[in-house]
Design a protein around this motif. Structure first.
Motif, PDB file in Angstrom:
ATOM      1  N   ALA A 147      -2.581   0.947   0.502  1.00  0.00           N
ATOM      2  CA  ALA A 147      -3.742   1.085  -0.388  1.00  0.00           C
ATOM      3  C   ALA A 147      -3.470   2.128  -1.464  1.00  0.00           C
ATOM      4  CB  ALA A 147      -4.981   1.458   0.414  1.00  0.00           C
ATOM      5  N   GLU A 150      -1.478   0.569  -4.268  1.00  0.00           N
ATOM      6  CA  GLU A 150      -2.338  -0.238  -5.143  1.00  0.00           C
ATOM      7  C   GLU A 150      -3.109   0.656  -6.116  1.00  0.00           C
ATOM      8  OE1 GLU A 150      -2.473  -3.402  -5.537  1.00  0.00           O
ATOM      9  OE2 GLU A 150      -1.279  -4.059  -3.816  1.00  0.00           O
ATOM     10  N   VAL A 166     -12.342   1.891   3.472  1.00  0.00           N
ATOM     11  CA  VAL A 166     -10.986   2.388   3.723  1.00  0.00           C
ATOM     12  C   VAL A 166     -10.963   3.874   4.097  1.00  0.00           C
ATOM     13  CG1 VAL A 166      -9.885   0.640   2.268  1.00  0.00           C
ATOM     14  CG2 VAL A 166     -10.525   2.831   1.260  1.00  0.00           C
TER      15      VAL A 166
END
Ligand code: 3HC
Ligand code: NAI
Length: 680
Positions: A147, A150, A166
């Motif tokens: 993550a 990203e 998250v």
């Protein structure tokens, strides 16, 4: 005005930043925050701290205007370490956008509370740098490597709800009650120990995630320096203890922040915002309300233009000359919307709503109520004049009449109407529903209100608008011409189309001029007489080489439209050159670059000289957002500044004999080069 203030809410100290417009973390903010944290540490009556911002947003990042200057203490990384080290819980209360240094501040806090509409992100990569206040080390420790990759390498923010999923946000607060809920949360956690310090957590990565990420994003990252540095820093978060990871981050950002790429990307950030400002236009210029739009011509451009307005809920009446053309045009719009649903960019319901706002017609009477009508018929002065004369009679008084012409004289078009002050150019780029750029062409008589309205509308339909003056091709297409002329001449003198294109690809353009020509189709504007071969394009068309769609143009194409250099095309070009008596020679990449790109800079300088662009940075915006100029080279004018205007002038002088009879040096360019000045 005090930028950082504090308030007591019982045993919670609330630290409030008020630094409009975006609460950038400039020196005064950092200094105020440091003092507030010291005060909280020193006061035994304080059990917890909340940091929040007034105005439209939480800290939107470091103050970019401070970059490149000596940074005054406290520096952001040190400040964040002090916040994290405090032995009382610190809660970030987030609304608006927590970006860059803003999110890094939130990550240094022990807890994060956010409203659902908030967005959190690390967009530094878009400025050619990486998060430099611990973000590359803290974020992976909270959300994991995948993550973090990203968010940090992609640069796009995520919504607060996703952030809560998250683990980046600890609690969502009601939109209108953030301050109170953050204080309540701080009280809940006031006595909880140990404090959750991000730097003390372990960052985890699934095996192979870095390799997979690089492979998936290779194309997007090509040419850019910052993305690879971001990846390296995130890798350090996985492999090294926090302090050592910070050292890696520091080393990497120190290099990036002085790089030409980062300077170019920061230039474009500010250039984009400057472009929205029209010199001499009073801020209180009245805007004309635009509640409905007419479009004339439902071809390639008209359909895309209509979609921009339909998508934001503005009804559009689209007019064609014939029913068949109208049906075809409406069909294309419907198909494009259907594709948006397939790709997940829109829902069925949104598309239905947009299509319901579209009214196809063959009658000018149906344009009588439109507040703005945009003409997108054939690029022919007589046709445009005829359309504007009819439109002037049909449209209500006070309606704005715009032309999407690529090259034609907007003043001449306006002259056939009784309202030239309501006429201007709105030059969209193809595909008009996708491309970000809009050239707003200000005619000699265009009124301030009409111009201001067009600029405001552009923002509403999420375009980046640049004001241009009336001249052949305005800013973008005018500068494209010398480049096209030189590219065309170079292949007659012995360069292969693939040599020219390679130079463009190496420079960072997504495509070279001959790839682009093949994609668009070589038969655009072709007279369709195979015996008339006055240009190479005509010669290629005459032999059935119309571009990609016919399997061959300047290149040969296979079924997957993969291109290879074409011996047939090269023969046609060589025969054409021989017939014209042009001798063949070896041509260096440097010559290709100088002749194609320096001539563009020269034309840009002439545009400035003539006042057809307001500022050099506007030209850069046009080229980055309209023509694929690599953003890390900042646009043609900044690029010229970076390589030196003297280099450009010397190169043009060296090539002078080959540049053709139409070429002349811009006096402004020469004067600036002699004085050692720059455009930006
Ligand atoms: N520093 C300095 N000025 C900034 C700024 C920043 N970080 N962010 C925005 N501004 C200025 C703009 O230049 C503009 O100025 P102007 O009115 O004089 O033209 C004004 O603030 C308003 O900005 P926008 O017109 O962009 O306002 P929007 O409401 O459309 O957007 C935003 C707000 C989403 C916050 C947008 O401004 C934005 O994306 N800003 C940049 C965010 C960013 O890149 N942050 C990272 C900075 S680098 C960093 O933090 C390094 C760290 O890791 C150490
Ligand atoms: P197009 O040929 O795809 O569409 C033009 C449409 O106008 C056709 O559907 C035609 O039937 C219609 N039309 C012609 N005369 C008309 C009339 N008198 N009344 C009503 N409708 C009429 O052309 P395209 O590409 O959409 O170009 C339109 C304009 O946009 C031109 O001025 C062009 O220079 C400009 N432009 C084109 C770009 C492109 O990449 N195609 C980019 C930017 C501007």
């Amino acid at each position: 005005m005090t930028i950082i203030t504090t308030e007591r809410a019982g045993d919670v100290l609330v630290v409030i930043s008020n630094n409009p417009p975006v609460n950038a973390l400039g020196h005064a903010v950092r200094d105020g925050l440091a003092k507030a944290i010291d005060a909280a540490a020193a006061d035994p009556a304080i059990k917890a701290v909340v940091i929040r911002c007034e105005g439209r947003t939480f800290f939107a990042g470091a103050d970019i205007t401070e970059f490149g200057k000596p940074m005054k203490d406290p520096q952001l990384p040190e400040l964040l370490e002090r916040i994290e080290a405090l032995d009382k819980p610190v809660v970030a209360a987030i609304h608006g956008t927590a970006l860059g240094g803003g999110l890094e501040t939130a990550l240094a806090c022990h807890y994060r509370v956010a409203v659902p509409s908030a967005k959190l992100g690390l967009p530094e990569v878009k400025l050619g740098i990486l998060p430099g206040a611990g973000g590359t080390q803290r974020l992976p420790r909270v959300v994991g490597a995948e993550a973090a990759l990203e968010m940090i390498v992609g640069g796009a923010p995520i919504g607060a709800k996703k952030a809560a999923e998250v683990g980046l946000v600890d609690r969502l607060a009601a939109e209108d009650n953030l301050a109170a809920e953050a204080i309540a949360f701080a009280r809940e956690v006031a006595d909880k120990r140990p404090l959750p310090r991000t730097s003390e957590r372990k960052a985890v990565a699934e095996p192979g995630v870095f390799e997979a990420f690089r492979a998936k994003n290779a194309k997007k990252m090509k040419g850019f320096e910052a993305p690879e540095a971001c990846i390296e820093a995130i890798q350090a978060a996985i492999d090294l203890p926090f302090r050592e990871g910070l050292e890696v981050e520091r080393r990497l950002i120190a290099k990036l922040i002085v790089s030409d790429q980062s300077k170019a990307q920061r230039h474009i950030f500010f250039a984009e915002r400057a472009a929205a400002k029209v010199d001499g236009l009073p801020a209180d210029t009245p805007l004309i309300p635009v509640k409905s739009v007419g479009v004339i011509g439902a071809g390639t451009m008209g359909g895309g233009i209509a979609m921009n307005f339909l998508s934001i809920g503005v009804p559009v009446t689209i007019l064609e000359a014939e029913q068949a053309a109208l049906d075809r045009g409406v069909g294309v719009i419907a198909k494009n919307y259907a594709n948006n649903v397939k790709s997940g960019r829109m829902t069925e319901a949104q598309v239905e709503k947009a299509m319901a706002l579209l009214k196809p017609t063959l009658s000018y009477d149906d344009l009588a109520q439109a507040d703005l009508v945009i003409e997108a018929v054939f690029e022919n002065m007589d046709v445009k004049k005829e359309v504007f004369a009819r439109l002037d009679k049909a449209a209500k008084p006070g309606a704005i009449l715009a032309t999407n012409t690529s090259y034609l004289d907007v003043d001449e078009i306006a002259s056939v109407t009784a309202r030239p002050e309501y006429v201007l150019g709105m030059h969209f780029f193809s595909p008009a529903n996708v491309m970000k750029l809009l050239e707003v062409v200000r005619g000699a008589k265009t009124s301030d209100s009409v111009l201001a309205t067009a600029m405001a509308l552009a923002k509403q339909i999420r375009k980046i608008a640049v004001v241009a003056g009336v001249c052949h091709g305005f800013i973008g297409n005018r500068m494209l011409k010398p480049r096209q002329d030189q590219a065309g001449q170079l292949i007659l003198e012995g360069a292969k189309p693939s040599d020219v294109d390679r130079v463009f690809l190496d420079f960072g353009f997504p495509m070279g001029p001959f790839q682009l020509a093949d994609l668009a189709g070589l038969d655009i504007g072709w007279h369709r007489d195979p015996t008339r071969r006055e240009t190479v394009r005509e010669a290629l068309c005459a032999e059935g080489r119309l571009g990609q769609k016919s399997g061959g143009g300047f290149y040969d194409y296979d079924e997957k439209r993969q291109r290879t250099p074409s011996p047939v095309a090269e023969r046609i070009i060589a025969e054409f050159a021989a017939a014209k008596g042009i001798p063949q020679r070896q041509i260096s990449d440097e010559e290709i670059r100088e002749r194609c790109l320096y001539t563009m800079v020269n034309e840009g300088a002439k545009i400035l000289e003539e006042g057809k662009a307001q500022r050099a940075s506007d030209i850069d915006v046009v080229w980055v957002y309209g023509y694929g100029w690599p953003v890390y080279r900042g646009g043609p004018m900044l690029w010229a500044d970076q390589i030196g205007l003297k280099t450009v002038v010397d190169g043009l002088k060296r090539q002078a004999d080959r540049l053709g009879p139409d070429f002349s040096l811009s006096p402004l360019l020469v004067a600036k080069a002699e004085k050692g000045e720059t455009f930006n």
